[in-house]
Scaffold this motif. Structure first.
Motif, PDB file in Angstrom:
ATOM      1  N   ALA A 294       1.765   1.951  -3.590  1.00 24.26           N
ATOM      2  CA  ALA A 294       0.608   2.497  -4.473  1.00 24.26           C
ATOM      3  C   ALA A 294       0.590   3.756  -4.171  1.00 24.26           C
ATOM      4  O   ALA A 294       0.325   4.929  -4.710  1.00 24.26           O
ATOM      5  CB  ALA A 294      -0.317   1.559  -3.815  1.00 24.26           C
ATOM      6  N   GLU A 295       0.811   4.314  -2.668  1.00 24.52           N
ATOM      7  CA  GLU A 295       0.534   5.498  -1.963  1.00 24.52           C
ATOM      8  C   GLU A 295       1.664   6.605  -2.448  1.00 24.52           C
ATOM      9  O   GLU A 295       1.457   7.671  -3.099  1.00 24.52           O
ATOM     10  CB  GLU A 295       0.348   5.763  -0.836  1.00 24.52           C
TER      11      GLU A 295
ATOM     12  N   TYR B  55       0.764   7.512  -6.244  1.00 30.91           N
ATOM     13  CA  TYR B  55      -0.060   8.254  -6.091  1.00 30.91           C
ATOM     14  C   TYR B  55       0.342   9.567  -5.793  1.00 30.91           C
ATOM     15  O   TYR B  55       0.189  10.849  -6.697  1.00 30.91           O
ATOM     16  CB  TYR B  55      -1.001   8.152  -5.385  1.00 30.91           C
TER      17      TYR B  55
ATOM     18  N   GLN C  34       0.820  -1.227   0.097  1.00 30.69           N
ATOM     19  CA  GLN C  34       0.068   0.066  -0.078  1.00 30.69           C
ATOM     20  C   GLN C  34       0.680   1.202   0.018  1.00 30.69           C
ATOM     21  O   GLN C  34       0.547   2.245  -0.598  1.00 30.69           O
ATOM     22  CB  GLN C  34      -0.894  -0.027   1.131  1.00 30.69           C
TER      23      GLN C  34
END
Lengths: 256, 184, 74
Positions: free
Chosen positions: A77-78, A81, A74
């Motif tokens: 992914a962050e 982003y 995660q």
């Protein structure tokens, strides 16, 4: 032709070197032989599907827990982003945020296609001009159409450099116009050229490995090139994305 | 153009073994462009759908929530810190109060003991004085007795001596002489 | 004979890669010199650095492309 020359040069000690640096880019049907139609399932389909799956795995499956304290996946992914979001916001401005999913799509596709292409025996979709030209044209058309939609004729100020002396302005306008239309060309060829060049060079070094004396050098060279290619795979995705943001900024704020 | 020239050249130079469908540069084989563009558009549409519908709103929400949580936590920590400071101040105050109280008790006790001690000393002094006075009185009485006795004895002795020497004298004269003599 | 001339042309085009290397080195070197003088401003200019490198490198890639076309498509 490259093969023949090289083979002639090294024929005495190597017993005939075989170079096929471009064979890795051949588009083949995945099932059976035959003509490649537009709908045929080819190795292009396979590796693009893997890129889509990789994006899905990273951005959806890794974030499925929605944890406040993130897991490793995660966090990645962050980070992706935040990286692209910050790029859009910093380079193109706050009003470019609606384009963020679009820019993110380009970035994620290119980065995963590049990295999947680095797997041995894989097919690199971003090494094909067909792919990068479509990506670059999509950006070019988006910027041009959105620029005219938002600013109307005011968008043409992009070519009329009002800060320059008046006699120079027509000349500058021609130069700006040419550079504007060269953008999609350089945008697409930069990506495909970088990726293709790296892969072809690795293949050429691999061809030299057939000679026993040179093979250690060749393997070291392949390793070094591979490291460079990992870097290039990311940097080219970054450059493609940041140039998209720069062009978007022109569409949003055409004044120089 | 690439196909025909490439094939011709490949045949001529003897590198045709890697497939007749592979001209020099696969990137310039325009027969395959349709296929690649078709699948590329599908892939991009899929990624765009995945990102814009699912992934990006979710990650954005998680990041916003985390930012909120962090802000709240910092506020709570600030609150707790203030409380700890208050508690420390209260403790310090209680400690100072207790110290003052203890000092007071010590002083009071000391004063009480001193008072008791003073009273006892005074009483003892009075008793001793009384005893001393009594003793002195007794001594004076004894002294007076002794003097009286000596006078009587002296008078008697004088009378006896006078009688012994053949003189006669009345008692009053003897007594008077002895008394004047004894007074010196 | 035609193929040989194409190979010579491809080799000449490869000189462009070296020129691109000079350009990229120039960009990166000047960035480093500036970054060492004012390190606090360096982080905000990395995007500009990469854009500059990308533009300089694009011309080298064009040279490479010309070489490839001469090798495979002419």
């Amino acid at each position: 032709m490259a093969t023949e020359t090289a083979a002639a040069d090294h024929g005495a000690e190597g017993g005939g070197l075989v170079f096929h640096p471009m064979d890795q880019f051949i588009v083949k049907p995945l099932f059976g032989e035959g003509e490649v139609h537009w709908y045929t399932i080819t190795n292009v389909t396979l590796w693009m599907a893997l890129a889509v799956l990789a994006v899905f795995a990273l951005m959806v499956m890794m974030t499925s827990r929605r944890a406040t304290i993130p897991t490793k996946g995660q966090s990645i992914a962050e980070m992706a982003y935040g990286f692209v979001y910050k790029m859009v916001e910093d380079v193109a401005g706050k009003d470019a945020v609606p384009f963020f999913p679009y820019v993110m799509t380009l970035f994620m596709f290119i980065v995963f296609a590049n990295f999947l292409g680095l797997l041995p025996m894989s097919f690199t979709t971003t090494s094909h001009f067909a792919v990068t030209v479509v990506l670059a044209l999509a950006v070019f058309l988006t910027v041009t159409i959105y620029g005219f939609m938002k600013n109307g004729a005011h968008f043409l100020n992009l070519f009329w450099v009002s800060s320059a002396p008046l006699p120079l302005r027509p000349i500058l306008a021609v130069i700006e116009l040419i550079s504007y239309f060269v953008r999609p060309v350089s945008h697409s060829i930069r990506l495909a050229g970088n990726v293709m060049a790296g892969h072809a060079v690795i293949k050429v070094f691999a061809g030299f490995a057939a000679i026993a004396i040179i093979s250690p050098v060749s393997i070291v060279a392949i390793t070094a090139m591979y490291g460079l290619e990992v870097l290039v795979a990311f940097i080219q995705a970054y450059v493609f994305t940041i140039l998209t943001c720069v062009y978007l900024k022109d569409a949003l704020h055409p004044g120089h | 153009m690439a196909t025909s020239t490439g094939d011709g050249l490949a045949d001529a130079t003897g590198v045709a073994e890697h497939g007749a469908s592979a001209p020099g540069m696969p990137q310039l084989n325009f027969d395959h462009w349709g296929n690649q563009i078709f699948w590329l558009i599908i892939a991009l549409a899929a990624i765009y759908f995945i990102l814009s519908r699912v992934a990006l709103p979710r990650i954005g929400a998680v990041l916003a929530e985390r930012a909120g949580t962090i802000t709240n936590d910092i506020a709570a920590a600030e609150d707790l810190k203030q409380k700890a400071k208050d508690a420390e101040a209260a403790y310090d105050k209680a400690l100072a109060d207790a110290r003052v109280e203890a000092n007071k008790i010590v002083a009071e006790t000391r004063a009480e003991i001193q008072a008791d001690l003073d009273a006892a000393t005074a009483k003892a002094d009075a008793e001793i004085a009384a005893k001393a006075a009594e003793g002195e009185k007794a001594i004076a009485a004894i002294k007076a007795d002794a003097i009286t006795n000596i006078e009587t004895v002296a008078k008697d002795t004088a009378a006896a001596i006078v009688a012994g020497l053949g003189f006669s004298a009345d008692d009053a004269a003897v007594s008077k002489a002895v008394t004047s003599r004894m007074k010196g | 004979m035609e193929g040989d001339l194409a190979h010579i042309g491809a080799g000449l085009a490869a000189i462009g890669s070296g020129a691109a290397a000079i350009g990229v080195g120039n960009v990166a070197g000047n960035f480093l010199a500036g970054a060492l003088r004012n390190p606090s401003a360096a982080a905000s200019q990395t995007a500009t650095l990469f854009i500059g490198i990308a533009f300089a490198e694009a011309l080298g890639i064009f040279a490479f492309l010309v070489a490839l076309l001469l090798m495979f498509a002419v």
